[in-house]
Every structure is written in structure tokens, then in C-alpha cells.
Design an enzyme around this catalytic site. Structure first.
Site, PDB file in Angstrom:
ATOM      1  N   ASP A 226       0.884  -1.163   0.000  1.00  0.00           N
ATOM      2  CA  ASP A 226       0.000   0.000   0.000  1.00  0.00           C
ATOM      3  C   ASP A 226       0.924   1.215   0.000  1.00  0.00           C
ATOM      4  O   ASP A 226       2.114   1.123   0.333  1.00  0.00           O
ATOM      5  CB  ASP A 226      -0.957   0.008   1.199  1.00  0.00           C
TER       6      ASP A 226
HETATM    7  C1  BGC Z   1      -4.891   3.539   0.073  1.00  0.00           C
HETATM    8  C2  BGC Z   1      -5.030   2.543  -1.065  1.00  0.00           C
HETATM    9  C3  BGC Z   1      -4.790   3.230  -2.386  1.00  0.00           C
HETATM   10  C4  BGC Z   1      -3.418   3.870  -2.349  1.00  0.00           C
HETATM   11  C5  BGC Z   1      -3.078   4.606  -3.625  1.00  0.00           C
HETATM   12  C6  BGC Z   1      -3.593   4.313   0.000  1.00  0.00           C
HETATM   13  O1  BGC Z   1      -3.596   5.363   0.929  1.00  0.00           O
HETATM   14  O2  BGC Z   1      -4.956   2.852   1.308  1.00  0.00           O
HETATM   15  O3  BGC Z   1      -6.298   1.946  -1.050  1.00  0.00           O
HETATM   16  O4  BGC Z   1      -4.898   2.318  -3.437  1.00  0.00           O
HETATM   17  O5  BGC Z   1      -3.381   4.820  -1.285  1.00  0.00           O
HETATM   18  O6  BGC Z   1      -3.856   5.746  -3.750  1.00  0.00           O
END
Ligand code: BGC
Length: 752
Positions: free
Chosen positions: A236
Site C-alpha cells: 500500500d
Molecule cells: C490507500 C489505497 C490506495 C493507495 C493509492 C492508500 O492510501 O490505502 O487503497 O490504493 O493509497 O492511492
């Protein structure tokens, strides 16, 4: 070489890469791109949010939904889509998302998210499917298959046990293995096994103290070795802790770019011999394989039909809405009649998606007020009063008085209520489940002016219904309906469409009834999953608690009869046959739900759990046989000692219904079980020794004719005796088995 030439295979490319190039490939090149290697024709891939629409930022990348993105169809977020219980719909929505992803030359869509809705307060519940892993897993698998059918990938997230936003980057979810396996990992497992997502995104949090991004058990042992995952694991955004530990554990790609820090650490670790080349190469190969899969679509991006996707978004929103209540057939609204007063700003300015990384810039936006006005054009007068300002905590007396006046003058009032955007978002959890006080006051005064009230809700996570639902005639839960939700709601209110959604999560009477109370959102860096398996309806059922609306509940403008429940051995398991008849006057769809109860278990099991479902659409008077297949897993539990799924022989209940609390037909089946033998130790209880298929007999023989036998099997005291470990019994004076006999007994038991 350009990125469309025929390239070398991933293995050939791997052989040509330097250590530095390999390490760089495991890091992003910016917010949304992987690192290219120009000299070998390895392109940079673009990956982008999010689950229910494409959020491709052309400039100014960020992962919090702050900067604008190119227009894309905004489908209903998962909370809505899940309420359709329609795998075929999810597949088509997935295909549309895939077409848009491909057309924008994006290689991986960052979703779907299949984390369980452990608490109704999780700020991100709008983005997740359900409190039940079978429902979440099967719907998400269809969505993944749909997206990937278009030659682009998905990222199944957030793996795993990311069930809250409070301290999401550091919190340790402390959860026992059986609960992890049966509840929190199952949805991921179903998607991996059914649809092989191109990527899996590891979560920010820790599980039992270990960061998901560096947990070899999670990322390699379970994901790859047990489930057979073949794709790439991406972090993530910002989930990497110690980079080389991550690579060793099975985390392939760090996103976004670490500005070179991750690359340096990997190179240093390989040079120092603390990270093996084998581990490095495995990760690099996963990146190269992803590039390989993405090439065809990049070379031929195609286009998509904005109108057709908008129409699909409307269909999806229609199937996502749940009719919670409909007294005296208040809905659908008659085509002709007196004035319809529409009250509530959300009718005019829809709340249709959640905040954070999944925020989409829609291609267009329908509002319910315009759609309703169009439906009733020339047949009924439609008036409108805003009633409240969504983000304002202050009662707007003028707006309320206007609304009351409209209500008093109308035949029926449709009140649009819901959560303002700031009430639920990625990044923080909710503190309660109430609607804003301004909206509740408005409703009370409108009901006093005209009791013929229908409420339409717009919210991504459940809201408290109890204080007011008894004062209104009908409640339509529209969730966050995506860009076409306004039209969908109008279709449902007017009976152009028949509601068919079913709740994918329980709505408790009071959120304090929910199982995580006292264990959410944790303290001092730890959140204890103390409720174990009893998440959602499993908990309310175990406690016989009343609920405001049960898991699986949803009304229709027609009625359905269930008959002829039969179980038959099928090719892939036990086939549950049931006949459903549309016994009402209009066409409609019913979701048939199959719950399994293990009535004679040696471990504690939830009363009944959803194990299969099917959706059927019927004309008035039409009947059809529906078949739901239950595989072995539907009857099994995770046996912690044996370390595997086990079906325990005995009686199981099979219950078929229209909700978890509206079981229409039930039967039982006796299953032989797969004969798991719990391994014995010298200090296993006498009870366990006696239960062992071969050792039990030996112990019985030794006891025969002695006073110990009588004590051991005495109907009153026997239980106490049998609870004594055999090793300790051997030391009691006169016990017929000696301590020195135990090693032989044990090895014979192991060999049997
Ligand atoms: C979120 C993800 C997301 C990623 C990219 C993170 O803060 O938890 O779900 O895909 O950012 O934007």
C-alpha cells in the site's frame, strides 16, 4: 526499443539486469508508475485507483484523492455493489472498469478492497463489500475477473486485517489464527483462487505485531504456497517498513517511489549477503511478469462508450439499493395523484461516492430531483425544498420551515437524508452512526406536518435507523449510488424498477450492540479482535440480539415463495435445490441465501453462516428451480492444531432464506467428516487419548477390569477424571499404565 516491440521473455530480461537495475525495478518511479529500464525495452507501467472508477491523475499525483483526475465512470462504491448480491453484475461492472483502465493506458486498477466490515465505525466501510467473507469474496472475484478480461490487472487490497482507519499505518490487529483464516483471510483466498488478481496490495497495519509488508507467513506461505497466488505483491502507498525484510517476506514492489531509499537498501543488503539473490530475483521476476501481461493492452488501448457505461452505472445503482421498509405499500409512488414534495439537499446535490484515494471525477452526474421531476412530468406536481445544508451543524430555520410548508401541502413527501462527506472517509473512523442532528430535526418536523413520508438514504456505512424509522412509511437505502444513483433512485421510487438489493451488513439497533465494543479502535498500538469469529450477524445471532435490519434483508414490490428444498450430491459438492415462485404482481429478483449450521461441533462455531447464494429474476407467477452448490469448505472449520481445514463428521443444518433472519426452508444432512486425528502428546488429556482411533482402544484395554475404569467412565465424576492428562494419571498410585509405557503408546498412535 519502444514498448510495443516484441520483447524478450521475463526470464531472458532477468538474466540481463544488473543488481542496481533489479533493485530499481522493485521501486516505483513516481506516485503511479513503476520503474522503466530503457536499454532493455522494459516500460514503466501506470497503476491507479480505485475500486469503483478510474482515478487517473494527469498531473500532481497523490494517494489521498486531493488532486483532480481524468473523467471516468463512477460506479457505486462496494457498499452499494455488494448489496446487489449479483456476481454477473459485478463481472460486467468489472469489464467496464477494465475497458476504461485500458483506454487510459493504465495497467493495474488498484482494487477491489475486500476487508471485512468488522465495526460499523470503520471510516472506509463504503469501499468494502461486507461483514461476510463468502459474499465479499465471490463478488470481488467476479469484479476482478471482469476487469482482467480486458487485459489489465487488479490489486486485491488491503491484505490483511486492515479493518479500521485509526492508526492504520501502525496498529497491530491482534487476532487468533482460526478467526483470521475463517473471517479475515477467506475473502482474499476466494478471489485469489477463483480469479488470480494480477497483484495483491499488502496493508499498512501489523498483524499480531508483524507488519503485513514484511510478514513471510502472510505474503508467501499463505498467499503463494497455500493459495497458489501467481502475481505480484505491491505495498500500500507508504506501507514499507524495512525494505529488505519486505523483499525477503514476499513483498515485490514498493509504491510510491521511495526516492531511491528502497533501491539503495536492497543493493546494500544483497552486497552484504543479508538478502539472497534468489529472493531478489523472485521479486524482480514478478515485476517482469506483470510488465509482460500488461504489454498487449498498452499496444492497443481501445476506447469505451461513455453512455453505455453510464447506463451500466444506473443499472448497478438500481440493484444496489435496499428497500428496508415499505408499510402500506407506500412505494412505489403512484404514476398519478397529488403533489410529491421532495425534501433534502441530497436530492439535488447527490452524495454519491466516498472520500480519499477512491474519489473519481465522474463523466456526468445524475440527481434524483431532476430524474423524479422528469418521471412525473405532466402527471404529478413535484416541489422541492432543500431542508438542510449538508456540512452545516447549524439548523437552518428558514430551510426547515420551507420544507415543512411543502410537506404539509403535498400528498406524499420523499425526504433525502444521508451522511455528509466529512462523516465518513478514508483516513479516520466514525465516532457514531447517527445522521446529522439537523437532518433528524428536519425529519421530525416534516413527519409532524405530513405522516406520509418516504426516506431515501445516501451513506456509505450504516446509519442509525432506530430513532426515526418507525415514524416513516418507507425507507430506501440508496448507499452511495455512483454517478447514476439519482436516476436509479427515481426509477425505484416510481416503480420503473423493482428493488432487489439485500443488506451485505447488519444494521444494529444501536452501534453499541456491535461485537467490537471495547475492542475498537484499540489502544497503545494494539486492537484485539476479542469477538473472534462472531463478526456481524454471527454476533447478533449468538447473542439473540434484535437488529434494526438483518444481514441479507431487502424488500421487493413483489413477494416470493420458497418450496421443494432438496439436497443432492453434485459434481462439485452438495447441491441445494430450491424452487422460487414470484407470487406477486410485478417482475422482480430474489436473492436466495444458503446458511450452514454445524450443530454438533467439537469447537465453538457461529449459529449459522452464509455459504452460498443465487439471484433469480422472475415474472409474476413464474417459478424456477435454483441450485446453490456447497463445497467441502462450506462445512469445514480451521483446525488450529492440525493446521488445516477440517470437516467434522455429524449433523449439519442447511437453511435457505430471504435473509439471515428470514429462513424459509431448512433441512439437515449427516456428513461422514474427513477423520481428522488430533495429534497426541504424553500430557494430552485422558479424554483425548480415549478419542484417538487406535490409542483409545489400547488405553481402554489397559483400564479394563480396574477400579480406574469405573471412575473414568462414571456418569458424574468421569468427566473430571478424563480431563486429567494421561501423563499425570500414570503417576497416581495403582494406575494401570506406567509413565514408561507412554513413548511406545505415542509412537504406535503416530504410526496408525
Ligand atoms: C490507500 C489505497 C490506495 C493507495 C493509492 C492508500 O492510501 O490505502 O487503497 O490504493 O493509497 O492511492
Amino acid at each position: 526499443m519502444t514498448d510495443t516491440d516484441v520483447p524478450s521473455s521475463p526470464a531472458e530480461l532477468l538474466a540481463q539486469l544488473t543488481l542496481e537495475e533489479k533493485a530499481a525495478l522493485l521501486d516505483g518511479s513516481d506516485f503511479w508508475h513503476t520503474e522503466p529500464v530503457q536499454r532493455l525495452g522494459i516500460p514503466a507501467l501506470m497503476v491507479t485507483d480505485g475500486p469503483h472508477g478510474l482515478r487517473k491523475q494527469s498531473e500532481g499525483g497523490d494517494h489521498l484523492g486531493l488532486n483532480a483526475s481524468v473523467p471516468a465512470t463512477c460506479f457505486p462504491p462496494a457498499a452499494g455493489l455488494a448489496s446487489s448480491w449479483n456476481v454477473e453484475l459485478l463481472q460486467r461492472v468489472g469489464e467496464a472498469l477494465g475497458r476504461e483502465t485500458r483506454a487510459e493506458k493504465v495497467s493495474v486498477l488498484l482494487g477491489p478492497g475486500v476487508n471485512m466490515k468488522r465495526s460499523p465505525l470503520c471510516g472506509r466501510n463504503f469501499e468494502y463489500f461486507s461483514e461476510d467473507p463468502v459474499l465479499a469474496g465471490d463478488l470481488a472475484a467476479a469484479m476482478v475477473a471482469g476487469v482482467q478480461s480486458q487485459g489489465v490487472g487488479t490489486s486485491l487490497k488491503h491484505y490483511a486485517a486492515n479493518n479500521q482507519e485509526t492508526q492504520r499505518m501502525t496498529i497491530s490487529a491482534d487476532v487468533d489464527e482460526r478467526t483470521l483464516r475463517e473471517i479475515y483471510l477467506t475473502a482474499f483466498e476466494r478471489v485469489v483462487k477463483k480469479a488470480q488478481p494480477w497483484t495483491v496490495m499488502c496493508s499498512y497495519n501489523r498483524i499480531n505485531g508483524v507488519y503485513a509488508s514484511e510478514d513471510p507467513w502472510l505474503l508467501t506461505r499463505v498467499l503463494r504456497e497455500e493459495w497458489g497466488f501467481e502475481g505480484l505483491v505491491v505495498s500500500d502507498w507508504g506501507a514499507v517498513n524495512v525494505r529488505e525484510d519486505g523483499v525477503r517476506a514476499g513483498l515485490d514492489l514498493e509504491m510510491p517511489s521511495s526516492s531511491g531509499a528502497g533501491t539503495r537498501r536492497i543493493v546494500e543488503a544483497v552486497n552484504a549477503g543479508t538478502l539472497s539473490t534468489e529472493a531478489l530475483d523472485k521479486a524482480v521476476l514478478n515485476v517482469l511478469n506483470l510488465v509482460e501481461k500488461a504489454r498487449a493492452a498498452l499496444a492497443d488501448p481501445g476506447s469505451f462508450d461513455v453512455d453505455a457505461h453510464h447506463a451500466l452505472a444506473r443499472e448497478a445503482a438500481t440493484q444496489s439499493a435496499v428497500l428496508l421498509k415499505n408499510e402500506q405499500n407506500a412505494l412505489p409512488l403512484a404514476a398519478t395523484g397529488g403533489t410529491v414534495a421532495v425534501v433534502g439537499e441530497f436530492a439535488r446535490t447527490p452524495r454519491y461516492q466516498g472520500a480519499g484515494s477512491s474519489q473519481v471525477n465522474p463523466t456526468r452526474l445524475d440527481d434524483a430531483l431532476s430524474a423524479l421531476t422528469a418521471q412525473f412530468q405532466g402527471s404529478r406536481e413535484v416541489t422541492f425544498a432543500a431542508g438542510y445544508v449538508p456540512e452545516s451543524e447549524e439548523a437552518a430555520e428558514e430551510l426547515v420551515s420551507q420544507a415543512v410548508a411543502h410537506a404539509a401541502a403535498a400528498e406524499v413527501v420523499v425526504v433525502f437524508l444521508g451522511l455528509p462527506a466529512s462523516y465518513e472517509s478514508e483516513g479516520y473512523d466514525r465516532e457514531h452512526t447517527n445522521l446529522p442532528p439537523t437532518q433528524l430535526d428536519l425529519l421530525e418536523r416534516v413527519v409532524a406536518a405530513n405522516p406520509n413520508v418516504v426516506v431515501v438514504l445516501a451513506n456509505g456505512s450504516v446509519v442509525n435507523l432506530e430513532p426515526w424509522q418507525h415514524s416513516v412509511k418507507a425507507v430506501l437505502e440508496g448507499w452511495l449510488g455512483g454517478q447514476a444513483g439519482g436516476g436509479a433512485v427515481a426509477d425505484l421510487l416510481c416503480g420503473v424498477a423493482n428493488p432487489s438489493g439485500k443488506l451485505a451488513e447488519t444494521i444494529p439497533v444501536n452501534y453499541r450492540d456491535n461485537p467490537t465494543i471495547g475492542n475498537f479502535p484499540g489502544e497503545q498500538g494494539h486492537v484485539r479482535y476479542g469477538e473472534g469469529l462472531l463478526v456481524g450477524y454471527r454476533w447478533y445471532d449468538a447473542r439473540s440480539l434484535p437488529v434494526a435490519a438483518a444481514f441479507g434483508h431487502g424488500l421487493s414490490y413483489t413477494t416470493f415463495e420458497y418450496s421443494d428444498l432438496q439436497l443432492q450430491a453434485g459434481e462439485n459438492g452438495l447441491d441445494v435445490h430450491v424452487t422460487i415462485r414470484n407470487s406477486g404482481d410485478v417482475a422482480g429478483s430474489e436473492v436466495v441465501q444458503v446458511y450452514v449450521a454445524d450443530t454438533e461441533a467439537s469447537v465453538s462455531r457461529p449459529d449459522a453462516e452464509l455459504k452460498g447464494f443465487a439471484r433469480v429474476t422472475l415474472e409474476p407467477g413464474e417459478s424456477r428451480e435454483v441450485v446453490v452448490t456447497l463445497d467441502e469448505r462450506a462445512f469445514s472449520f480451521w483446525h488450529t492444531t492440525a493446521g488445516r481445514w477440517v470437516v467434522e463428521g455429524g449433523e449439519f443444518g442447511v437453511r435457505v432464506g430471504a435473509s439471515s433472519r428470514d429462513i424459509r426452508l431448512a433441512t439437515t444432512i449427516e456428513l461422514p467428516g474427513d477423520g481428522v486425528v488430533t495429534p497426541l502428546a504424553q500430557d494430552s488429556e485422558a479424554e483425548e487419548w480415549l478419542a484417538h482411533p487406535s490409542a483409545g482402544e489400547k488405553v481402554r484395554e489397559a483400564l479394563e477390569g480396574t477400579a480406574w475404569s469405573e471412575m473414568m467412565f462414571d456418569p458424574h465424576n468421569g468427566q473430571m477424571m478424563r480431563a486429567i492428562p494421561l501423563l499425570r494419571l500414570t503417576r497416581f498410585p495403582g494406575f494401570p499404565i506406567a509413565e514408561s509405557d507412554l513413548p511406545k503408546l505415542l509412537s504406535e498412535a503416530d504410526a496408525s
